[in-house]
Scaffold this motif. Structure first.
Motif, PDB file in Angstrom:
ATOM      1  N   PHE A  90      -8.309 -46.781  21.951  1.00  0.00           N
ATOM      2  CA  PHE A  90      -7.958 -47.189  20.541  1.00  0.00           C
ATOM      3  C   PHE A  90      -8.596 -46.515  19.691  1.00  0.00           C
ATOM      4  CE2 PHE A  90      -6.498 -49.699  17.119  1.00  0.00           C
ATOM      5  CZ  PHE A  90      -5.155 -49.306  17.148  1.00  0.00           C
ATOM      6  N   ARG A  91      -9.943 -46.847  19.556  1.00  0.00           N
ATOM      7  CA  ARG A  91     -10.812 -46.657  18.464  1.00  0.00           C
ATOM      8  C   ARG A  91     -11.058 -45.302  18.255  1.00  0.00           C
ATOM      9  NH1 ARG A  91     -16.528 -48.662  19.898  1.00  0.00           N
ATOM     10  NH2 ARG A  91     -15.065 -49.999  20.676  1.00  0.00           N
ATOM     11  N   LYS A  92     -11.267 -44.400  19.216  1.00  0.00           N
ATOM     12  CA  LYS A  92     -11.179 -42.854  19.109  1.00  0.00           C
ATOM     13  C   LYS A  92     -10.074 -42.411  18.430  1.00  0.00           C
ATOM     14  CE  LYS A  92     -14.795 -41.057  21.957  1.00  0.00           C
ATOM     15  NZ  LYS A  92     -15.280 -40.001  23.139  1.00  0.00           N
ATOM     16  N   ARG A  93      -9.078 -42.817  18.928  1.00  0.00           N
ATOM     17  CA  ARG A  93      -7.644 -42.406  18.506  1.00  0.00           C
ATOM     18  C   ARG A  93      -7.298 -42.758  17.041  1.00  0.00           C
ATOM     19  NH1 ARG A  93      -3.640 -42.434  23.550  1.00  0.00           N
ATOM     20  NH2 ARG A  93      -2.011 -41.950  21.938  1.00  0.00           N
ATOM     21  N   PHE A  94      -7.685 -44.016  16.647  1.00  0.00           N
ATOM     22  CA  PHE A  94      -7.789 -44.332  15.318  1.00  0.00           C
ATOM     23  C   PHE A  94      -8.350 -43.616  14.316  1.00  0.00           C
ATOM     24  CE2 PHE A  94      -8.594 -47.352  11.781  1.00  0.00           C
ATOM     25  CZ  PHE A  94      -7.500 -47.468  11.363  1.00  0.00           C
ATOM     26  N   ILE A  95      -9.792 -43.357  14.716  1.00  0.00           N
ATOM     27  CA  ILE A  95     -10.494 -42.730  13.876  1.00  0.00           C
ATOM     28  C   ILE A  95      -9.988 -40.944  13.631  1.00  0.00           C
ATOM     29  CG2 ILE A  95     -12.866 -41.474  13.820  1.00  0.00           C
ATOM     30  CD1 ILE A  95     -13.958 -43.924  15.328  1.00  0.00           C
ATOM     31  N   ASP A 142      -7.104 -37.204  10.158  1.00  0.00           N
ATOM     32  CA  ASP A 142      -5.871 -36.274  10.087  1.00  0.00           C
ATOM     33  C   ASP A 142      -5.164 -36.775   8.819  1.00  0.00           C
ATOM     34  OD1 ASP A 142      -6.148 -34.883  12.444  1.00  0.00           O
ATOM     35  OD2 ASP A 142      -5.204 -36.122  13.654  1.00  0.00           O
ATOM     36  N   THR A 143      -4.981 -37.991   8.452  1.00  0.00           N
ATOM     37  CA  THR A 143      -4.247 -38.391   7.430  1.00  0.00           C
ATOM     38  C   THR A 143      -5.314 -37.839   6.028  1.00  0.00           C
ATOM     39  OG1 THR A 143      -3.590 -40.364   8.517  1.00  0.00           O
ATOM     40  CG2 THR A 143      -3.675 -40.691   6.059  1.00  0.00           C
ATOM     41  N   ILE A 144      -6.494 -38.091   5.881  1.00  0.00           N
ATOM     42  CA  ILE A 144      -7.189 -37.366   4.964  1.00  0.00           C
ATOM     43  C   ILE A 144      -7.214 -35.908   4.622  1.00  0.00           C
ATOM     44  CG2 ILE A 144      -9.508 -37.130   4.105  1.00  0.00           C
ATOM     45  CD1 ILE A 144     -10.343 -39.740   5.671  1.00  0.00           C
ATOM     46  N   ILE A 145      -6.739 -35.434   5.878  1.00  0.00           N
ATOM     47  CA  ILE A 145      -6.739 -33.866   5.723  1.00  0.00           C
ATOM     48  C   ILE A 145      -5.182 -33.597   5.030  1.00  0.00           C
ATOM     49  CG2 ILE A 145      -6.031 -31.704   7.345  1.00  0.00           C
ATOM     50  CD1 ILE A 145      -8.604 -32.769   8.899  1.00  0.00           C
ATOM     51  N   LEU A 146      -4.373 -34.365   5.628  1.00  0.00           N
ATOM     52  CA  LEU A 146      -2.722 -34.109   5.338  1.00  0.00           C
ATOM     53  C   LEU A 146      -2.579 -34.482   3.887  1.00  0.00           C
ATOM     54  CD1 LEU A 146      -1.001 -35.160   8.526  1.00  0.00           C
ATOM     55  CD2 LEU A 146      -0.882 -32.750   7.388  1.00  0.00           C
ATOM     56  N   ILE A 147      -3.237 -35.498   3.328  1.00  0.00           N
ATOM     57  CA  ILE A 147      -2.962 -35.873   1.919  1.00  0.00           C
ATOM     58  C   ILE A 147      -2.986 -34.874   0.804  1.00  0.00           C
ATOM     59  CG2 ILE A 147      -3.747 -37.324   0.084  1.00  0.00           C
ATOM     60  CD1 ILE A 147      -4.131 -39.564   2.191  1.00  0.00           C
ATOM     61  N   ILE A 198      -7.196 -31.794  13.954  1.00  0.00           N
ATOM     62  CA  ILE A 198      -8.807 -31.632  13.635  1.00  0.00           C
ATOM     63  C   ILE A 198      -9.406 -33.151  13.737  1.00  0.00           C
ATOM     64  CG2 ILE A 198     -10.237 -31.355  11.586  1.00  0.00           C
ATOM     65  CD1 ILE A 198      -8.123 -29.583  10.635  1.00  0.00           C
ATOM     66  N   GLY A 199      -8.764 -34.168  13.836  1.00  0.00           N
ATOM     67  CA  GLY A 199      -9.043 -35.548  13.947  1.00  0.00           C
ATOM     68  C   GLY A 199      -9.597 -35.678  15.303  1.00  0.00           C
TER      69      GLY A 199
END
Length: 130
Positions: free
Chosen positions: A7-12, A17-22, A59-60
């Protein structure tokens, strides 16, 4: 560290990815493309395109050293990646419940992984997952 990405790696990875998409979503909005449907199409293209590409991850996922594979450990197709994305939307609508099952699943699968028939694995452990 096991075969399956936790979960931790997937959450990071999803935070990255969210930072990239914004910026892309903001740029599209500034050009007059707005609405949840348009945003969903951009996100679908990003996630499905990257996860079905030779990198086998966004990318994440690349940064965190994980990738998406099918049940035999192979690269997933665009169709499977698209089903996985639809499963993500469903998981989001279920108050993140589909994501929150990852730590409790024996193979660290979320609802979207189960629906698409795939796993997220650590790159160091890509052989012998089945």
């Amino acid at each position: 560290m096991g075969i399956y990405a936790g979960f931790r790696k997937r959450f990071i990875a999803i935070v990255i990815d969210t930072i990239i998409l914004i910026p892309f979503l903001l740029m599209a909005k500034s050009l007059g493309f707005e609405g949840q449907l348009f945003e969903a199409v951009i996100c679908w293209a990003y996630f499905s395109g990257m996860e079905s590409s030779p990198t086998q991850g966004t990318i994440g996922k690349i940064v965190t050293g994980i990738k998406v594979v099918d049940l035999e450990g192979n690269k997933i197709t665009w169709k499977i990646a698209s089903v996985r994305y639809i499963g993500r939307v469903i998981s989001f609508l279920l108050c993140f419940g589909g994501f929150l099952i990852v730590p409790f699943s024996p193979k660290k699968q979320g609802l979207h992984d189960m629906l698409a028939g795939c796993f997220v694995v650590n790159k160091a452990y890509i052989s012998g997952i089945c």
